[in-house]
Design an enzyme around this catalytic site. Sequence first.
Site: not given
Ligand code: ADP
Length: 322
Positions: A10, A71, A102, A125, A127, A129, A171
């Site tokens: 995000g 994403r 994260d 982020t 959030d 978090d 969320r």
């Molecule tokens: P944020 O970084 O804001 O928490 P996301 O959880 O959507 O956002 O993660 C961003 C991107 O990082 C995902 O779309 C994916 O490409 C990658 N990603 C997230 N978790 C993993 C994971 N466990 N292993 C590999 N890539 C990941």
Amino acid sequence: MKIGVLTSGGDAPGMNAAIRAVVRQADALGHETWGIHRGYQGLLEGDMAPLPSRACANILQRGGTILQTARCPEFHDPIFRAKAAANLKDTGIEAIVVIGGDGSFRAAEVLQREHGVACAGIPGTIDNDLAGTERTLGFDTALNTAVEAIDRIRDTASSHGRLFLIEVMGRSSGMLAVHTALACGAEAVLYPESPEDSYEGLVSQLNASWLRGKRSSIVVVAEGDTAGRAMAVGERLKRDHPLDLRVVVLGHVQRGGSPSAMDRIWGSRWGAEAVRRLDRGESGFYLGEVAGALVAQPISRVLEPQPVPPGDLGRLVTTLAR
Ligand code: ADP
């Protein structure tokens, strides 16, 4: 050294401040920065280009991210991660700075573990978090945006004697909701990690306030699993409480806008520090703030449970709403 920088997950106000600091600190130390567009999606597609200092003029005060974000579900698959690592190698990029939440840090952690890509993380982020830091870029700005919006709603709530359910983002984290509720003098706050049976508690609290003569109220609701959760709570509450009720979903308005001074300052500090550490040969860390100090954590710490909003803040919201 060639350093890559990407924003992922995000978007959050303050990401541009961090990008600018990465580029300019790298420049000051004699390194070249490449911008990787649309997060890990761009890394997979080889969508990256040199990002010179001059390209970072006038971005400090802008919300969103000039590199764009995305994403990228493919990144969960090791075959695609190998492709991403190969793209970095082909371009000669030796280290990447990942600005995100994260999920983005988990991806960086696995990329470093599997392919030895040197990674540095900057928390971005709304959030707030992430384990190991009390601040993430965008939280302060989003909080102030939500508070300003709710102050406006309070004017009309009291004029009409209405109850407003106001949904804020979050969320799986109630950080934004709890802090917004406290800053707005809300009657109550509903959030995912709330320890109590929140709906029943909310009804009895609102009914008690009604009997005490309170004729307008603000309740802050974290979106939870599905945006629009406040609508569902509102439908139920109409049957259980006499006040005329309205629902407002603040939505993406919370993500945009010019970053607060604190988000600009921490984006700048973290961006520069990430590059200084990479320059010294460090990798596999992410930056944060603990008790006002800039700190670095091993990137594996992101696998620890996420922090929950302090329960005493949620209780304080209720105590002060008399
Ligand atoms: P944020 O970084 O804001 O928490 P996301 O959880 O959507 O956002 O993660 C961003 C991107 O990082 C995902 O779309 C994916 O490409 C990658 N990603 C997230 N978790 C993993 C994971 N466990 N292993 C590999 N890539 C990941």
